[in-house]
Design a protein around this motif. Sequence first.
Motif, PDB file in Angstrom:
ATOM      1  N   CYS A  79       0.835  -1.215   0.000  1.00  0.00           N
ATOM      2  CA  CYS A  79       0.000   0.000   0.000  1.00  0.00           C
ATOM      3  C   CYS A  79       0.864   1.257   0.000  1.00  0.00           C
ATOM      4  O   CYS A  79       0.575   2.215  -0.727  1.00  0.00           O
ATOM      5  CB  CYS A  79      -0.929   0.013   1.204  1.00  0.00           C
ATOM      6  SG  CYS A  79      -2.327  -1.113   1.056  1.00  0.00           S
ATOM      7  N   SER A  83       0.996   3.890  -3.241  1.00  0.00           N
ATOM      8  CA  SER A  83       0.571   5.281  -3.073  1.00  0.00           C
ATOM      9  C   SER A  83       1.740   6.262  -3.092  1.00  0.00           C
ATOM     10  O   SER A  83       1.537   7.463  -2.954  1.00  0.00           O
ATOM     11  CB  SER A  83      -0.220   5.428  -1.774  1.00  0.00           C
ATOM     12  OG  SER A  83       0.562   5.060  -0.667  1.00  0.00           O
ATOM     13  N   PHE A 111      -4.598  -8.963  -1.585  1.00  0.00           N
ATOM     14  CA  PHE A 111      -4.941  -7.545  -1.562  1.00  0.00           C
ATOM     15  C   PHE A 111      -6.443  -7.354  -1.686  1.00  0.00           C
ATOM     16  O   PHE A 111      -7.054  -6.614  -0.912  1.00  0.00           O
ATOM     17  CB  PHE A 111      -4.221  -6.803  -2.697  1.00  0.00           C
ATOM     18  CG  PHE A 111      -4.179  -5.315  -2.506  1.00  0.00           C
ATOM     19  CD1 PHE A 111      -3.047  -4.718  -1.986  1.00  0.00           C
ATOM     20  CD2 PHE A 111      -5.260  -4.511  -2.850  1.00  0.00           C
ATOM     21  CE1 PHE A 111      -2.987  -3.342  -1.810  1.00  0.00           C
ATOM     22  CE2 PHE A 111      -5.220  -3.143  -2.680  1.00  0.00           C
ATOM     23  CZ  PHE A 111      -4.088  -2.549  -2.152  1.00  0.00           C
ATOM     24  N   TYR A 115      -8.817  -5.649   1.168  1.00  0.00           N
ATOM     25  CA  TYR A 115      -9.287  -4.277   0.946  1.00  0.00           C
ATOM     26  C   TYR A 115     -10.501  -4.148   0.041  1.00  0.00           C
ATOM     27  O   TYR A 115     -10.949  -3.033  -0.217  1.00  0.00           O
ATOM     28  CB  TYR A 115      -8.143  -3.426   0.382  1.00  0.00           C
ATOM     29  CG  TYR A 115      -6.932  -3.403   1.278  1.00  0.00           C
ATOM     30  CD1 TYR A 115      -6.990  -2.837   2.552  1.00  0.00           C
ATOM     31  CD2 TYR A 115      -5.739  -3.961   0.865  1.00  0.00           C
ATOM     32  CE1 TYR A 115      -5.883  -2.826   3.382  1.00  0.00           C
ATOM     33  CE2 TYR A 115      -4.623  -3.950   1.687  1.00  0.00           C
ATOM     34  CZ  TYR A 115      -4.698  -3.386   2.935  1.00  0.00           C
ATOM     35  OH  TYR A 115      -3.591  -3.390   3.747  1.00  0.00           O
ATOM     36  N   PRO A 119      -5.168  -4.076  -6.323  1.00  0.00           N
ATOM     37  CA  PRO A 119      -4.033  -3.156  -6.148  1.00  0.00           C
ATOM     38  C   PRO A 119      -4.011  -2.060  -7.214  1.00  0.00           C
ATOM     39  O   PRO A 119      -3.705  -0.906  -6.915  1.00  0.00           O
ATOM     40  CB  PRO A 119      -2.805  -4.061  -6.275  1.00  0.00           C
ATOM     41  CG  PRO A 119      -3.288  -5.432  -6.016  1.00  0.00           C
ATOM     42  CD  PRO A 119      -4.722  -5.468  -6.427  1.00  0.00           C
ATOM     43  N   TYR A 122      -6.559   0.481  -6.276  1.00  0.00           N
ATOM     44  CA  TYR A 122      -6.042   1.239  -5.129  1.00  0.00           C
ATOM     45  C   TYR A 122      -5.091   2.330  -5.607  1.00  0.00           C
ATOM     46  O   TYR A 122      -5.172   3.477  -5.189  1.00  0.00           O
ATOM     47  CB  TYR A 122      -5.330   0.281  -4.165  1.00  0.00           C
ATOM     48  CG  TYR A 122      -4.745   0.959  -2.958  1.00  0.00           C
ATOM     49  CD1 TYR A 122      -5.479   1.090  -1.782  1.00  0.00           C
ATOM     50  CD2 TYR A 122      -3.440   1.458  -2.973  1.00  0.00           C
ATOM     51  CE1 TYR A 122      -4.942   1.705  -0.674  1.00  0.00           C
ATOM     52  CE2 TYR A 122      -2.895   2.077  -1.872  1.00  0.00           C
ATOM     53  CZ  TYR A 122      -3.644   2.199  -0.723  1.00  0.00           C
ATOM     54  OH  TYR A 122      -3.114   2.818   0.386  1.00  0.00           O
ATOM     55  N   HIS A 126      -5.727   6.333  -5.343  1.00  0.00           N
ATOM     56  CA  HIS A 126      -4.795   7.134  -4.573  1.00  0.00           C
ATOM     57  C   HIS A 126      -4.175   8.236  -5.434  1.00  0.00           C
ATOM     58  O   HIS A 126      -3.998   9.359  -4.977  1.00  0.00           O
ATOM     59  CB  HIS A 126      -3.683   6.281  -3.970  1.00  0.00           C
ATOM     60  CG  HIS A 126      -2.798   7.087  -3.102  1.00  0.00           C
ATOM     61  ND1 HIS A 126      -3.121   7.414  -1.795  1.00  0.00           N
ATOM     62  CD2 HIS A 126      -1.619   7.691  -3.361  1.00  0.00           C
ATOM     63  CE1 HIS A 126      -2.174   8.173  -1.310  1.00  0.00           C
ATOM     64  NE2 HIS A 126      -1.235   8.358  -2.219  1.00  0.00           N
TER      65      HIS A 126
END
Length: 130
Positions: A79, A83, A111, A115, A119, A122, A126
């Motif tokens: 993570c 990000s 992942f 979540y 990924p 994500y 982000h």
Amino acid sequence: MKDDREYYRRISSERTDKLFVRIMNAVTENKRYRGGDCTASSIAAELGIKARDISAVVAIQTGENYNTLINNLRLRDACKMLSSPSYNNYSVEEIGLYAGFSSRQSFYLAFSKAYDITPRQYRLLHNKKH
């Protein structure tokens, strides 16, 4: 399961606390959890305890098993990398492998389970925030 609960009860909370700190130090030293030498058996041998003690201590302290603990450490790193602008030149798969997952599939599965998002999603979400 009954045997496990009885075994867990026989480990004092003070010993559990001390062992958990030793386990976490062993697996996080130099981000060792990223490598393949971070099995419960290898950590137990290094610490001079039984692998069963590792399992019991991690379960008591976290409510999870040892492999879940290791995956959670890897996911936390992933993570951060997903990000971070410093890792924009790395593919999602490369980040997963660098975090310690053995394959793209195992990374995406862990992942997504943790979540409820991939990924890649994500990373996209982000990056929109910045």
